[in-house]
Design a protein around this motif. Structure first.
Motif, PDB file in Angstrom:
ATOM      1  N   GLU A 137       0.765  -1.134   0.079  1.00 12.87           N
ATOM      2  CA  GLU A 137       0.036  -0.025   0.119  1.00 12.87           C
ATOM      3  C   GLU A 137       0.682   1.179   0.030  1.00 12.87           C
ATOM      4  O   GLU A 137       0.518   2.124  -0.503  1.00 12.87           O
ATOM      5  CB  GLU A 137      -0.766  -0.070   1.175  1.00 12.87           C
ATOM      6  CG  GLU A 137      -1.945  -1.164   1.112  1.00 12.87           C
ATOM      7  CD  GLU A 137      -2.874  -1.008   2.396  1.00 12.87           C
ATOM      8  OE1 GLU A 137      -2.456  -0.424   3.502  1.00 12.87           O
ATOM      9  OE2 GLU A 137      -3.683  -2.194   2.326  1.00 12.87           O
ATOM     10  N   ILE A 138       1.922   1.187   0.818  1.00 14.43           N
ATOM     11  CA  ILE A 138       2.702   2.676   0.869  1.00 14.43           C
ATOM     12  C   ILE A 138       3.453   2.748  -0.578  1.00 14.43           C
ATOM     13  O   ILE A 138       3.440   3.925  -1.036  1.00 14.43           O
ATOM     14  CB  ILE A 138       3.814   2.436   2.003  1.00 14.43           C
ATOM     15  CG1 ILE A 138       2.969   2.435   3.172  1.00 14.43           C
ATOM     16  CG2 ILE A 138       4.837   3.391   1.984  1.00 14.43           C
ATOM     17  CD1 ILE A 138       4.122   2.086   4.493  1.00 14.43           C
ATOM     18  N   VAL A 139       3.990   1.718  -1.018  1.00 12.02           N
ATOM     19  CA  VAL A 139       4.737   1.654  -2.211  1.00 12.02           C
ATOM     20  C   VAL A 139       3.852   2.287  -3.385  1.00 12.02           C
ATOM     21  O   VAL A 139       4.068   3.180  -4.255  1.00 12.02           O
ATOM     22  CB  VAL A 139       5.357   0.558  -2.648  1.00 12.02           C
ATOM     23  CG1 VAL A 139       6.103   0.431  -4.041  1.00 12.02           C
ATOM     24  CG2 VAL A 139       6.649   0.163  -1.632  1.00 12.02           C
ATOM     25  N   ALA A 140       2.646   1.499  -3.629  1.00 11.08           N
ATOM     26  CA  ALA A 140       1.655   1.916  -4.657  1.00 11.08           C
ATOM     27  C   ALA A 140       1.118   3.315  -4.345  1.00 11.08           C
ATOM     28  O   ALA A 140       0.997   3.984  -5.430  1.00 11.08           O
ATOM     29  CB  ALA A 140       0.550   0.698  -4.297  1.00 11.08           C
ATOM     30  N   ALA A 141       0.886   3.773  -3.008  1.00 14.31           N
ATOM     31  CA  ALA A 141       0.404   4.936  -3.207  1.00 14.31           C
ATOM     32  C   ALA A 141       1.751   6.259  -3.431  1.00 14.31           C
ATOM     33  O   ALA A 141       1.434   7.119  -4.068  1.00 14.31           O
ATOM     34  CB  ALA A 141       0.077   5.270  -1.462  1.00 14.31           C
ATOM     35  N   ASP A 145       1.068   8.739  -6.500  1.00 16.53           N
ATOM     36  CA  ASP A 145       1.245  10.250  -6.122  1.00 16.53           C
ATOM     37  C   ASP A 145       2.131  11.088  -6.985  1.00 16.53           C
ATOM     38  O   ASP A 145       2.064  12.079  -7.511  1.00 16.53           O
ATOM     39  CB  ASP A 145       1.428  10.700  -4.706  1.00 16.53           C
ATOM     40  CG  ASP A 145       0.317   9.943  -3.720  1.00 16.53           C
ATOM     41  OD1 ASP A 145      -0.757   9.876  -4.167  1.00 16.53           O
ATOM     42  OD2 ASP A 145       0.353  10.026  -2.738  1.00 16.53           O
ATOM     43  N   ARG A 146       3.327  10.393  -7.372  1.00 11.40           N
ATOM     44  CA  ARG A 146       4.295  10.714  -8.102  1.00 11.40           C
ATOM     45  C   ARG A 146       4.079  10.719  -9.685  1.00 11.40           C
ATOM     46  O   ARG A 146       4.913  10.952 -10.417  1.00 11.40           O
ATOM     47  CB  ARG A 146       5.793  10.359  -7.762  1.00 11.40           C
ATOM     48  CG  ARG A 146       6.034  11.194  -6.588  1.00 11.40           C
ATOM     49  CD  ARG A 146       7.171  10.615  -5.567  1.00 11.40           C
ATOM     50  NE  ARG A 146       7.450  11.313  -4.479  1.00 11.40           N
ATOM     51  CZ  ARG A 146       6.495  11.462  -3.313  1.00 11.40           C
ATOM     52  NH1 ARG A 146       5.557  10.863  -3.341  1.00 11.40           N
ATOM     53  NH2 ARG A 146       6.970  12.236  -2.300  1.00 11.40           N
ATOM     54  N   GLY A 147       3.147   9.614  -9.945  1.00 11.92           N
ATOM     55  CA  GLY A 147       2.920   9.485 -11.322  1.00 11.92           C
ATOM     56  C   GLY A 147       4.108   8.621 -12.149  1.00 11.92           C
ATOM     57  O   GLY A 147       4.390   8.666 -13.446  1.00 11.92           O
ATOM     58  N   VAL A 148       4.716   8.236 -11.319  1.00  9.67           N
ATOM     59  CA  VAL A 148       6.073   7.111 -11.987  1.00  9.67           C
ATOM     60  C   VAL A 148       5.834   5.818 -11.780  1.00  9.67           C
ATOM     61  O   VAL A 148       5.073   5.352 -10.655  1.00  9.67           O
ATOM     62  CB  VAL A 148       7.410   7.869 -11.602  1.00  9.67           C
ATOM     63  CG1 VAL A 148       7.397   9.315 -11.890  1.00  9.67           C
ATOM     64  CG2 VAL A 148       7.527   7.916 -10.175  1.00  9.67           C
ATOM     65  N   THR A 149       6.851   5.218 -12.300  1.00  4.18           N
ATOM     66  CA  THR A 149       7.036   3.411 -11.800  1.00  4.18           C
ATOM     67  C   THR A 149       8.008   3.501 -11.012  1.00  4.18           C
ATOM     68  O   THR A 149       8.909   4.355 -10.613  1.00  4.18           O
ATOM     69  CB  THR A 149       7.242   2.735 -13.219  1.00  4.18           C
ATOM     70  OG1 THR A 149       8.514   3.174 -13.875  1.00  4.18           O
ATOM     71  CG2 THR A 149       6.014   2.912 -14.136  1.00  4.18           C
ATOM     72  N   ARG A 152      11.406   3.958 -12.066  1.00  2.36           N
ATOM     73  CA  ARG A 152      12.027   5.427 -12.443  1.00  2.36           C
ATOM     74  C   ARG A 152      12.151   6.321 -11.207  1.00  2.36           C
ATOM     75  O   ARG A 152      12.247   7.408 -11.016  1.00  2.36           O
ATOM     76  CB  ARG A 152      11.077   6.156 -13.271  1.00  2.36           C
ATOM     77  CG  ARG A 152      10.922   5.289 -14.682  1.00  2.36           C
ATOM     78  CD  ARG A 152       9.962   6.207 -15.589  1.00  2.36           C
ATOM     79  NE  ARG A 152      10.173   7.589 -16.054  1.00  2.36           N
ATOM     80  CZ  ARG A 152      11.221   7.586 -16.961  1.00  2.36           C
ATOM     81  NH1 ARG A 152      11.534   6.921 -17.521  1.00  2.36           N
ATOM     82  NH2 ARG A 152      11.501   9.195 -16.973  1.00  2.36           N
ATOM     83  N   LEU A 153      12.024   5.567  -9.881  1.00  2.00           N
ATOM     84  CA  LEU A 153      12.340   6.363  -8.755  1.00  2.00           C
ATOM     85  C   LEU A 153      13.721   6.833  -8.748  1.00  2.00           C
ATOM     86  O   LEU A 153      14.689   6.011  -8.856  1.00  2.00           O
ATOM     87  CB  LEU A 153      11.878   5.590  -7.289  1.00  2.00           C
ATOM     88  CG  LEU A 153      10.491   5.298  -7.408  1.00  2.00           C
ATOM     89  CD1 LEU A 153      10.151   4.351  -5.994  1.00  2.00           C
ATOM     90  CD2 LEU A 153       9.665   6.447  -7.058  1.00  2.00           C
ATOM     91  N   THR A 154      13.938   8.237  -8.103  1.00  6.71           N
ATOM     92  CA  THR A 154      15.365   8.606  -7.810  1.00  6.71           C
ATOM     93  C   THR A 154      15.879   8.020  -6.378  1.00  6.71           C
ATOM     94  O   THR A 154      15.084   7.558  -5.752  1.00  6.71           O
ATOM     95  CB  THR A 154      15.345  10.326  -7.910  1.00  6.71           C
ATOM     96  OG1 THR A 154      14.508  10.576  -6.927  1.00  6.71           O
ATOM     97  CG2 THR A 154      14.845  10.664  -9.332  1.00  6.71           C
TER      98      THR A 154
END
Length: 207
Positions: A137-141, A145-149, A152-154
């Motif tokens: 749930e935390i990762v999905a939210a 919220d950032r509109g990325v996969t 692609r997280l920095t």
């Protein structure tokens, strides 16, 4: 234009819509059914058509009527459409009626509506200790919220996300690190390095 010439049309429609529809060819002048395919209503050729006063139609009136509702004696509901075949003088010569049994479609609609109904909340007694649900749930939210996969997280995103997971108690759970590493698409060693940093230097909330 004869019933024999029109018969292939009736047969083709019935075959296309089988087994959910009957196709009826009426002779309005004789007020009787000339031919019927897949007779859901139990009628037969020679039965009265009961189509009403078609003689009152003018050449400028519509040739197609419907869909309109009908019902069978057993309660099944139909969607019907009628097409008027005119002669050279513009008078109704024959009428095709297609009567579609809506039962199967209504049952399918109810089934789809049941699947689309809002889901009930998870029963707390079953999931209150399921840290994997909290992880998901935390990762999905976060990515939503950032509109990325996740891919692609920095680095800063991952630091912040690990901080959220740690604050939620996910990373204190036994054997949680491999699951978190998989969820964030990173190695365990990289996760441990970021986790050490986020615990040493927690991100301050913006003023």
């Amino acid at each position: 234009m004869t019933p024999e010439q029109l018969a292939p049309i009736g047969g083709a429609l019935a075959r296309l819509l089988s087994p959910h529809a009957e196709v009826v060819l009426h002779d309005p002048a004789a007020d009787e059914i000339v031919a019927i395919w897949n007779p859901l209503s139990g009628r037969e050729p020679g039965d009265p058509s009961l189509l009403g006063e078609l003689n009152e139609l003018s050449p400028t009136d519509p040739d197609v009527y419907g869909p309109y509702p009908k019902v069978l004696p057993d309660g099944r509901r139909l969607s019907s459409i009628s097409a008027i075949m005119r002669d050279a003088d513009g008078k109704p010569a024959y009428v095709f009626c297609v009567n579609v049994d809506r039962t199967a479609f209504e049952e399918a609609s109810r089934l789809l509506a049941a699947f689309a109904a809002p889901a009930h909340g998870q029963p707390r007694v079953l999931f209150q200790n399921d840290w994997s649900e909290t992880l998901n749930e935390i990762v999905a939210a976060y990515v939503r919220d950032r509109g990325v996969t996740v891919d692609r997280l920095t680095r800063d995103d991952r630091l912040e996300l690990l901080g959220k997971l740690d604050a939620a108690g996910v990373l204190s759970q036994r054997r949680s690190v491999p699951a978190v590493a998989r969820a964030l698409r990173m190695s365990r060693s990289a996760l441990y390095q970021l986790l050490a940093q986020t615990r040493k230097e927690p991100h301050a909330d913006p003023a």
